[in-house]
Design an enzyme around this catalytic site. Structure first.
Site, PDB file in Angstrom:
ATOM      1  N   GLY A  18      43.629   5.756 -11.993  1.00 47.33           N
ATOM      2  CA  GLY A  18      43.526   7.193 -12.444  1.00 47.33           C
ATOM      3  C   GLY A  18      42.129   7.435 -12.975  1.00 47.33           C
ATOM      4  CB  THR A 195      40.069  -9.787  -6.154  1.00 51.16           C
ATOM      5  OG1 THR A 195      39.987  -9.413  -7.326  1.00 51.16           O
ATOM      6  CG2 THR A 195      39.489  -8.916  -5.161  1.00 51.16           C
ATOM      7  CB  CYS A 387      54.870  22.424 -29.467  1.00 51.13           C
ATOM      8  SG  CYS A 387      56.124  22.873 -28.209  1.00 51.13           S
ATOM      9  CG  HIS A 521      51.582  21.445 -25.514  1.00 48.58           C
ATOM     10  ND1 HIS A 521      51.923  20.544 -26.312  1.00 48.58           N
ATOM     11  CD2 HIS A 521      52.831  22.169 -25.214  1.00 48.58           C
ATOM     12  CE1 HIS A 521      53.366  20.489 -26.473  1.00 48.58           C
ATOM     13  NE2 HIS A 521      53.722  21.297 -25.604  1.00 48.58           N
ATOM     14  CD  GLU A 523      48.303  19.261 -26.600  1.00 48.65           C
ATOM     15  OE1 GLU A 523      49.611  18.993 -26.485  1.00 48.65           O
ATOM     16  OE2 GLU A 523      48.173  20.478 -27.042  1.00 48.65           O
TER      17      GLU A 523
END
Length: 549
Positions: A18, A195, A387, A521, A523
């Site tokens: 990611g 690999t 929250c 939220h 963030e």
């Protein structure tokens, strides 16, 4: 037409696919290309919304109300491109839609199979929505396949990208494979065999990698790069070392130095041309690596055993540090430490320059969080409640300053003083939405971006520089406005409300150095090159606090 980059992983999980996808997208963006990143998760949950943070880390929420994988947070933080519901799909969601269609008879009596029905659905998701938010055609769509090659769950996704690469033809798609090159300390050697095996396995499934990203703890010598290239059938220049970085925000610069973006473009037959404009990233890294001081933030939570549970929160605190040119030392504190007579709250929180209570679900640790809020209020330490942290601040204020001794939340069970209660209806993007206590948990919260109106003379209005904001939500309980008058008499001001005035969005204490609680939220919208104003202000308050000690 959009070009596709399919990103897979091998050998082991948690190699940073990611982060690599986000960094590559940022590099392509810095070259002037329009990009979008998608995440395909093989698990059978419809979305991660009902999964424990210990299982899968935080749940990231998009503007349009999708509960998604935490990698979408990386995508947004690195590119500034807002993710959509169409950017994250799971096997569970795909199977759910296929079974619904089969029950309706949409397949006209055909036998429903993984090939072609599941693979067709995966390909459709990959190719959906290929324009950006300005209506311009995307140049690159990056598709990250979750899991590790060889997992039985990921096989339909690998087959789908095999088919899609063939259908798109040359010049329209490439495959980037992320692998591990482990260092064997006893032998003093990097080993390339894992690999080689991983590439052989994915190639046997019909997807031959065009670029290899090799995670390693030590520099990859030219001889080892040549060996990997020879056995994996790629040019030596397409073997990209990926060493650990001091900060994730240094990763785009490291990948560029190793030639990742140029090699990806060459794989498409595109001449890289001039170097990308990476001034944004060099400025971020310069501020990170040359701070003018350090502040300590105590985060009092219930999932502190896994920091991925607070991934966006941690990064937003770092962004606040970037804005103030200070290093942020986050001290993760289990809220349950403050429950009972033996809770050493002063010993844990006195070294902190500011205190934050993040979002959560359930009663565990709630009393410890209330104790931490009381400590912050009484000691005049900057406090930020997000929250659940806002809800507990209201309960603390009700008990200690408004004389409501039994103030509690209906989330914890029946209570005679429901200062916090289940929201049963609210105005959503498509009209009135209703929920019941006995309803499904998944996808039933108040999710996504909603506007709020701020009081013109409030602290938060001065921080935002406006009285109308839009922030992302993920909650099913709200502060009860019936207690507003009592709470405000105790000094806790309701400074932000939903546009219709029915749902509390922000509370603050004007008589405190910095005390803000928000139902949303913030963030989730913070970025290293655009820190969220609340986090920038909060860290600024911590800087002032540290200079007073």
């Amino acid at each position: 037409m959009a070009r596709y980059i399919f990103i897979t992983g091998g050998v082991v999980s948690s190699l940073g696919k990611g982060l690599m996808a986000a960094s590559l997208a940022a590099l392509l963006q810095a070259r002037g290309y329009r990009v979008r990143i998608r995440k395909f998760d093989p698990y059978l949950n419809v979305d991660p919304g009902t999964m424990s943070p210990y299982q899968h880390g935080e749940v990231y929420v998009t503007d349009d109300g999708a509960e998604t994988d935490l990698d979408l947070g990386h995508y947004e933080r690195f590119t500034g491109v807002a993710a959509h519901q169409s950017d994250n799909v799971t096997s569970g969601r795909i199977y759910q839609q296929i079974i619904q269609r089969e029950r309706r008879g949409d397949y006209l009596g055909a036998t429903v199979q993984v090939v072609p029905h599941v693979t067709d659905a995966i390909k459709a998701f990959a190719q959906a929505d290929t324009v950006d938010d300005d209506g311009q055609e995307l140049d690159f769509v990056l598709c990250e396949i979750g899991g590790t090659v060889g997992d039985i769950e990921s096989l339909p996704f690998i087959e789908a990208i095999r088919q899609l690469k063939n259908e798109l033809g040359r010049g329209r798609s490439i495959s980037v494979h992320v692998t591990l090159v482990p260092y064997i300390a006893a032998a003093g050697e990097l080993k390339t065999k894992p690999t080689q095996h991983s590439v052989r396995e994915i190639a046997a499934l019909g997807v031959a990698p065009d670029v290899l990203v090799c995670r390693c703890e030590h520099p990859l010598p030219p001889s080892e790069r040549a060996k990997i290239a020879q056995f994996c059938n790629v040019p030596a220049s397409a073997v990209i070392p990926a060493l650990d970085a001091k900060s994730i925000y240094a990763v785009p610069l490291q990948y560029h130095a190793e030639g990742l973006d140029a090699e990806v473009l060459r794989a498409f037959g595109i001449e890289p041309g001039a170097s990308p404009d990476l001034s944004r990233w060099t400025e971020i890294v310069e501020r990170l690596f040359n701070p003018q001081g350090t502040v300590t933030i105590g985060v009092v939570g219930k999932y502190v055993g896994l920091q991925d549970a607070y991934k966006s929160l941690n990064e937003a605190l770092v962004h606040g540090g970037i804005a103030n040119r200070v290093k942020v030392d986050v001290r993760w504190i289990d809220a349950e430490l403050f429950e009972g007579e033996d809770g050493d709250i002063a010993g844990q929180l006195e070294p902190c320059d500011a205190i934050l209570v993040p979002g959560a679900f359930g009663e565990r640790g709630a009393e410890g969080k209330i104790a931490a809020i009381r400590f912050a209020r009484e000691r005049k330490i900057p406090y930020f409640g997000i929250c659940f942290g806002m809800q507990m601040a209201c309960i603390e204020g009700a008990r200690d300053l408004a004389g409501i001794a039994h103030a509690s939340s209906t989330e914890f069970g029946p209570t005679e003083e429901p200062v916090v209660g289940l929201i049963t209806e609210w105005m959503g993007r498509e009209g009135l939405e209703k929920r019941a206590a006995e309803g499904d948990l998944g996808g039933t919260m108040r999710l996504g971006a909603y506007e709020a109106s701020l009081a013109g003379n409030s602290v938060v209005a001065s921080i935002y520089g406006t009285t109308t904001i839009s922030e992302r939500h993920r909650h099913r309980y709200e502060v009860n406005t019936h207690y507003r008058e009592a709470l405000e008499k105790g000094g806790l001001v309701f400074s932000g409300l939903s546009p219709d005035g029915t749902l509390p969005e922000i509370v603050e204490r004007p008589d405190h150095p910095w005390f803000v609680g928000v139902q949303f939220h913030p963030e989730l919208k913070s970025k290293p090159f655009d820190p969220h104003p609340l986090f920038a202000s909060f860290i600024g308050a911590a800087v002032k606090q540290s200079r007073l000690v």
